[in-house]
Design an enzyme around this catalytic site. Structure first.
Site, mmCIF file in Angstrom:
data_model
loop_
_atom_site.group_PDB
_atom_site.id
_atom_site.type_symbol
_atom_site.label_atom_id
_atom_site.label_comp_id
_atom_site.label_asym_id
_atom_site.label_seq_id
_atom_site.Cartn_x
_atom_site.Cartn_y
_atom_site.Cartn_z
ATOM 1 N N SER A 194 2.674 9.906 5.279
ATOM 2 C CA SER A 194 2.067 8.600 5.498
ATOM 3 C C SER A 194 1.465 8.528 6.908
ATOM 4 O O SER A 194 0.660 9.386 7.266
ATOM 5 C CB SER A 194 3.119 7.508 5.252
ATOM 6 O OG SER A 194 2.519 6.246 5.144
ATOM 7 N N LYS A 198 -0.842 11.418 9.092
ATOM 8 C CA LYS A 198 -1.995 11.276 9.986
ATOM 9 C C LYS A 198 -1.677 11.943 11.322
ATOM 10 O O LYS A 198 -2.511 12.638 11.916
ATOM 11 C CB LYS A 198 -2.313 9.799 10.234
ATOM 12 C CG LYS A 198 -2.427 8.894 9.025
ATOM 13 C CD LYS A 198 -2.760 7.468 9.451
ATOM 14 C CE LYS A 198 -2.260 6.401 8.481
ATOM 15 N NZ LYS A 198 -2.802 6.475 7.145
ATOM 16 N N TRP A 285 -3.279 3.313 -2.764
ATOM 17 C CA TRP A 285 -3.511 2.801 -1.409
ATOM 18 C C TRP A 285 -4.035 3.921 -0.499
ATOM 19 O O TRP A 285 -4.913 3.712 0.335
ATOM 20 C CB TRP A 285 -2.212 2.226 -0.863
ATOM 21 C CG TRP A 285 -2.332 1.384 0.368
ATOM 22 C CD1 TRP A 285 -1.750 1.631 1.583
ATOM 23 C CD2 TRP A 285 -3.029 0.146 0.522
ATOM 24 N NE1 TRP A 285 -2.045 0.625 2.469
ATOM 25 C CE2 TRP A 285 -2.833 -0.303 1.852
ATOM 26 C CE3 TRP A 285 -3.809 -0.633 -0.337
ATOM 27 C CZ2 TRP A 285 -3.389 -1.488 2.344
ATOM 28 C CZ3 TRP A 285 -4.363 -1.808 0.154
ATOM 29 C CH2 TRP A 285 -4.154 -2.226 1.471
ATOM 30 N N HIS A 337 4.070 6.838 -3.472
ATOM 31 C CA HIS A 337 4.006 7.140 -2.044
ATOM 32 C C HIS A 337 5.398 7.535 -1.550
ATOM 33 O O HIS A 337 6.253 6.677 -1.283
ATOM 34 C CB HIS A 337 3.499 5.884 -1.315
ATOM 35 C CG HIS A 337 3.141 6.098 0.117
ATOM 36 N ND1 HIS A 337 1.993 6.746 0.494
ATOM 37 C CD2 HIS A 337 3.774 5.735 1.269
ATOM 38 C CE1 HIS A 337 1.914 6.764 1.822
ATOM 39 N NE2 HIS A 337 2.996 6.163 2.313
#
Length: 345
Positions: A194, A198, A285, A337
């Site tokens: 998540s 990044k 998402w 997720h």
């Protein structure tokens, strides 16, 4: 089909230098890489400070784990900053076999470590060491100026956000691993899930000592192309989490198609090293298709260095059918997720 989908996204040119020259050689790619790195520092993640001269690791505790198959070292890392010394804890788990294993630097949401996102016994049984740290032990996941954020001056427009700070910490973990003889720091992979996916990408983009990066469900401002993305957008992420990024990034909210950059450029900075992007089919998402297309769009950065990028049919792969033959790897798995055992395996 993939070329048509990418054409619809109208991505800024990856393989063209600012002066208009086409990037046709590995030497020219090094020039282009510096341009892209500066662009993403200035407009998205912010400029990070220089690395400290040295990092000290103090072993606080040593414990046998995984039924005695590995040793866990609880270590405090310390280094100097412009505003005094800074320290944070890591957990280093080293299997007894093989000798000097490769190592994952895992940026974690949790303490204690291991956690539900780190199936440590499976990792150890596969012959890997893991050095993990809780991201909020570095600086908190909010706008407060604390932890590492308080140790350096920060420019309002181009200073680093917390993603840059967490990435900086992962590089300090690698500094420490290079001082140890029981792990192979020359075979180090940085990984996260998540927002920490990044972070792993930004860490490896800047720190070429990492030979691999794994991004799990990193989505918006991570592995997913912003132009035409569904789910989370630059407008939403900079409104809710502005402190993750530099101040300039907010200017591109609802202006993705005007931006001189997109996330395929971030992925390209890892070339020619190994990159693995993981998606989940129900994680709309994050947008698996936009993550996959970023891998396709970034692949010329590998090809120009004589390394195959993403090797794929002319479409997204089926669920649970990983693409693992090239320098860029990708899978989309069943589920939501989450950083699952499927992703690790």
């Amino acid at each position: 089909m993939l070329n048509e989908k990418l054409a619809e996204r109208r991505l800024p040119a990856l393989m063209t230098l600012n002066d208009g020259r086409a990037v046709t050689t590995a030497k020219l790619w090094r020039e282009r890489r510096e341009e892209l790195l500066d662009l993403l520092r200035r407009e998205e993640y912010g400029y990070s400070p220089a690395a400290p001269e040295s990092v000290t690791g103090t072993v606080e505790k040593e414990t046998l784990v995984c039924a005695g198959k590995a040793t866990q070292y609880d270590v405090t890392l310390s280094f100097d900053t412009p505003r005094g010394p800074f320290s944070f804890p890591i957990a280093l788990i080293v299997p007894k076999a093989p000798e000097k294993p490769p190592v994952f630097v895992h940026i974690s949401f949790f303490t204690p470590i291991p956690s539900k996102y780190l199936p440590i016994e499976e990792v150890v049984d596969r012959g890997y060491a893991v050095a993990a740290f809780n991201y909020e032990s570095v600086t908190s996941d909010k706008a407060d100026i604390d932890g590492l954020a308080a140790m350096y001056p920060i420019d309002e427009k181009t200073g680093w956000g917390t993603i840059g700070m967490w990435a900086f910490a992962a590089s300090r973990v690698l500094d420490y691993l290079e001082t140890r003889s029981d792990v192979d720091a020359q075979r180090a992979c940085v990984t996260g899930h998540s927002r920490l996916g990044k972070t792993a990408l930004w860490c490896a983009a800047q720190d070429e000592r990492f030979t691999m990066a794994v991004s799990n469900d990193s989505g918006c401002s991570g592995a997913a192309i912003s132009r035409g993305k569904v789910g989370e957008s630059i407008e939403r992420i900079t409104r809710v989490f502005p402190y993750w990024f530099c101040g300039n990034y907010r200017a591109w909210a609802d202006r993705e198609y005007e931006a001189p950059f997109d996330q395929h450029m971030l992925l390209s900075l890892i070339a020619p090293r190994r990159l693995y992007v993981c998606s989940a089919i129900e994680d709309t998402w994050a947008d698996p298709e936009s993550e996959f297309l970023a891998c396709v769009a970034a692949s010329p950065a590998w090809s120009v260095q004589r390394v195959p990028g993403l090797i794929t049919p002319d479409d997204m792969p089926a669920v649970n059918q990983p693409l693992m033959e090239g320098g860029v790897c990708y899978h989309v798995r069943t589920g939501t997720h989450f950083h699952s055992r499927t992703d690790w395996n």
